[in-house]
Design an enzyme around this catalytic site. Structure first.
Site, PDB file in Angstrom:
ATOM      1  N   ASP A 100       0.863  -1.168   0.000  1.00 36.71           N
ATOM      2  CA  ASP A 100       0.000   0.000   0.000  1.00 36.71           C
ATOM      3  C   ASP A 100       0.908   1.228   0.000  1.00 36.71           C
ATOM      4  O   ASP A 100       1.760   1.377   0.875  1.00 36.71           O
ATOM      5  CB  ASP A 100      -0.845  -0.027   1.288  1.00 36.71           C
ATOM      6  CG  ASP A 100      -2.232   0.539   1.087  1.00 36.71           C
ATOM      7  OD1 ASP A 100      -2.330   1.612   0.486  1.00 36.71           O
ATOM      8  OD2 ASP A 100      -3.199  -0.084   1.565  1.00 36.71           O
ATOM      9  N   GLU A 265      -6.741   3.373  -5.776  1.00 39.96           N
ATOM     10  CA  GLU A 265      -8.019   3.477  -5.059  1.00 39.96           C
ATOM     11  C   GLU A 265      -8.759   4.696  -5.601  1.00 39.96           C
ATOM     12  O   GLU A 265      -8.249   5.823  -5.496  1.00 39.96           O
ATOM     13  CB  GLU A 265      -7.785   3.645  -3.557  1.00 39.96           C
ATOM     14  CG  GLU A 265      -9.112   3.674  -2.790  1.00 39.96           C
ATOM     15  CD  GLU A 265      -9.032   4.277  -1.398  1.00 39.96           C
ATOM     16  OE1 GLU A 265      -9.895   3.968  -0.573  1.00 39.96           O
ATOM     17  OE2 GLU A 265      -8.106   5.067  -1.137  1.00 39.96           O
ATOM     18  N   ASP A 327     -12.455  -0.435   4.528  1.00 37.22           N
ATOM     19  CA  ASP A 327     -13.221   0.806   4.710  1.00 37.22           C
ATOM     20  C   ASP A 327     -14.719   0.591   4.581  1.00 37.22           C
ATOM     21  O   ASP A 327     -15.482   1.563   4.675  1.00 37.22           O
ATOM     22  CB  ASP A 327     -12.805   1.845   3.645  1.00 37.22           C
ATOM     23  CG  ASP A 327     -11.345   2.244   3.756  1.00 37.22           C
ATOM     24  OD1 ASP A 327     -10.817   2.271   4.889  1.00 37.22           O
ATOM     25  OD2 ASP A 327     -10.731   2.523   2.706  1.00 37.22           O
TER      26      ASP A 327
HETATM   27  C1  GLC Z   1      -7.974   5.301   2.054  1.00 30.63           C
HETATM   28  C2  GLC Z   1      -7.803   4.125   2.973  1.00 30.63           C
HETATM   29  C3  GLC Z   1      -8.435   4.451   4.287  1.00 30.63           C
HETATM   30  C4  GLC Z   1      -7.715   5.654   4.868  1.00 30.63           C
HETATM   31  C5  GLC Z   1      -7.719   6.816   3.908  1.00 30.63           C
HETATM   32  C6  GLC Z   1      -6.716   7.835   4.292  1.00 30.63           C
HETATM   33  O1  GLC Z   1      -9.303   5.529   1.745  1.00 30.63           O
HETATM   34  O2  GLC Z   1      -8.323   2.977   2.378  1.00 30.63           O
HETATM   35  O3  GLC Z   1      -8.395   3.385   5.172  1.00 30.63           O
HETATM   36  O4  GLC Z   1      -8.321   6.042   6.068  1.00 30.63           O
HETATM   37  O5  GLC Z   1      -7.363   6.416   2.609  1.00 30.63           O
HETATM   38  O6  GLC Z   1      -5.415   7.343   4.079  1.00 30.63           O
END
Ligand code: GLC
Length: 543
Positions: A100, A265, A327
């Site tokens: 990640d 994402e 999430d």
């Molecule tokens: C993304 C992650 C989430 C996190 C956010 C800020 O949406 O999946 O878990 O809180 O980014 O990094």
């Protein structure tokens, strides 16, 4: 025949939330050495790649998504040697490792931010987004945090506000500063050089913001009871011009190594999501597609979104599907236990790369977490909305067996989040040898998917059945068996005539795990909440 496809096209991605998978040192928090003890299990469920949520040093305000050092391992999770060991062991088993990457923001404890906040003329000052207060002393504009409250926090030291679209401890980097992006690319190189197989890039669609920091408009319709954040149109903080240049550059770096993947994402409406493949398929290999999470669980709604997504894909772009992540409420909770197998059969038989969130393969549901045990910032900041916005529910420890703490950590240790109450019956050990279990069902699906070209690379075409509850489709590839998938999203049984698709078929996999045998396709009976994966034996003649 699948030689021309990359591993990230034919394979299955499995997301591990490291805090919650396997603790090896009795501190109640999962770690890398713990994951390394579960590799045979990962192999046994036929997944191809592991994506780890962040494992870097972090004060854990957002559980690792607040990174304090991009090129080191958090001692909570282990050492760099543990990481190297895990990577080597995965590769030895022909499994890939995806990390990640969290480039949009750092932790407020990152060395860059410590410098940036130290004085207005520090060389790293503009690595972050600082602004003077508005004339009334308040924040520079009306931007809000995803986690509740304003997206700006005032810093006494230098008398300015800094931007954070998440927690106050997650200041946003300024990708308009010429030195910031090269630093991110360097961090990517560090892991790519180690042999990591790619990145899932956190909130990739947020990395650039409006240069003039204009106020965001309110949406025309106010919806009672929704967080203030969702009432604004985020046109100046999301999907802002310039973002695609950054992603193309990341992709160039990824492509300078062999066989790596770039996953982004992206929560955007479908048509805009498509732009993240890049005009020449030169951005994300996999712009994460969350349509199945966001759609109502209704056969025709899902069919429409699958058909629309397929039709919207740019030439040469590869589809992907996701049912859950750290999430989102767990799929088994969202769609209900009765539909969970149907949902997984869908995920694993659609065209494109599936991602499974840990625990989905055993039907894990959201845990029950009392308010005083919640850790997640959006829930802590907005207790009245804790159930809607909190994410602890879907992050409870993996359920390995029926011993206290489910085999996740030592029985006498308090895990960082409570183990879900159903672990005594819902766990890997109990399901492992039960041929009717969710785990056996998942394995049968992933096994067949891997064996059959029609399922891992074949074409998709929907079938009209005129039944509201049914979503049915065909998967086929040249010189390979054809498969017909019939999914009943409702509780009532139906009889279908699919003899125009195949005259005869056998049940390859059924959600109830006991049905098998030859099917008369002119009167195919399907039970309520059932899914059937059929292998066509005789196709109608083509006159
Ligand atoms: C993304 C992650 C989430 C996190 C956010 C800020 O949406 O999946 O878990 O809180 O980014 O990094």
């Amino acid at each position: 025949m699948t030689k021309n496809y990359a591993w990230w096209q034919t394979g299955i991605v499995y997301q591990i939330y490291p805090r919650s998978y396997q603790d090896s040192n009795g501190d109640g928090i999962g770690d890398l050495a713990g994951i390394a003890t579960r590799l045979d299990y990962l192999k046994s469920i036929n997944i191809d790649a592991v994506w780890l949520s962040p494992i870097y040093p972090s004060p854990m305000h957002d559980f690792g998504y607040d990174v304090a050092d991009y090129i080191a391992i958090n001692p909570l999770f282990g050492t760099m040697a543990d990481f190297d060991h895990l990577l080597a062991e995965l590769h030895q088993r022909d499994l890939k490792l995806i990390l990640d990457l969290v480039p949009n923001h750092t932790s407020d404890e990152h060395a860059w931010f410590l410098e940036s906040r130290s004085s207005r003329d520090n060389p790293k000052r503009d690595w972050y987004i600082w602004r003077d207060p508005a004339p009334d002393g308040g924040p520079p504009n009306n931007w809000l945090s995803f986690f509740g409250g304003p997206a700006w926090t005032f810093d006494e030291t230098t008398g300015q506000y800094y931007l954070h679209q998440f927690d106050v401890h997650q200041p946003e980097l300024n990708y308009r500063h010429p030195d910031v992006f090269p630093a991110t690319l360097d961090n990517m190189r560090f892991w790519l050089d180690k042999g990591v197989d790619g990145f899932r890039v956190d909130v990739i669609w947020l990395m650039i913001k409006d240069e003039a920091l204009r106020d965001e408009p309110l949406k025309p319709d106010y919806i009672e009871g929704t967080p203030l954040f969702s009432q604004f149109d985020h046109i100046y903080t999301q999907d802002v011009e310039g973002i695609h240049d950054l992603i193309r550059e990341m992709r160039r770096l990824i492509d300078s190594y062999s066989d790596r993947v770039l996953i982004g994402e992206i929560y955007l409406p479908m048509q805009r999501q498509m732009n993240y493949f890049g005009q020449n398929n030169d951005e994300c290999h996999i712009p994460y597609n969350f349509e199945l999470i966001l759609s109502p669980w209704q056969a025709q709604a899902v069919r429409t979104l699958v058909d629309t997504y397929e039709a919207a894909l740019p030439d040469g772009a590869w589809p992907n599907w996701v049912l859950g992540n750290h999430d989102q409420h767990r799929v088994a909770t969202r769609v209900g236990a009765a539909q969970d197998r149907v949902a997984n059969m869908l995920l694993l038989t659609l065209r494109g790369t599936p991602t499974t969130y840990y625990g989905e393969e055993i039907g894990m549901q959201d845990g029950q977490i009392p308010l005083d045990k919640m850790h997640d910032p959006p829930a802590v900041n907005q207790p009245e909305l804790a159930h809607e916005v909190g994410r602890d529910f879907e992050r409870t420890p993996m359920q390995w067996d029926a011993t206290p703490n489910a085999g996740f950590t030592d029985p006498d240790v308090e895990p960082w989040l409570p183990v879900a109450a159903d672990y005594v019956t819902r766990n890997v050990e109990a399901q492992n040898t039960d041929p009717t279990s969710m785990l056996s069902f998942y394995r049968a699906l992933t096994d067949l998917r891997r064996a059959e070209p029609s399922l891992h690379v074949g074409d998709y075409i929907a079938i009209d059945t005129n039944l509201d509850d049914i979503f049915a489709y065909v998967r086929s590839a040249p010189d390979a068996d054809t498969f017909i998938i019939v999914l009943n999203f409702g509780p009532n049984a139906h009889t279908l005539d699919l003899s125009h698709i195949a005259v005869g078929a056998t049940i390859a996999i059924a959600t109830d795990r006991v049905r098998d045998g030859l099917i008369d396709m002119s009167s195919l009976e399907i039970n309520g909440n059932e899914g059937l994966l059929l292998r066509a034996s005789t196709l109608p003649s083509n006159e």
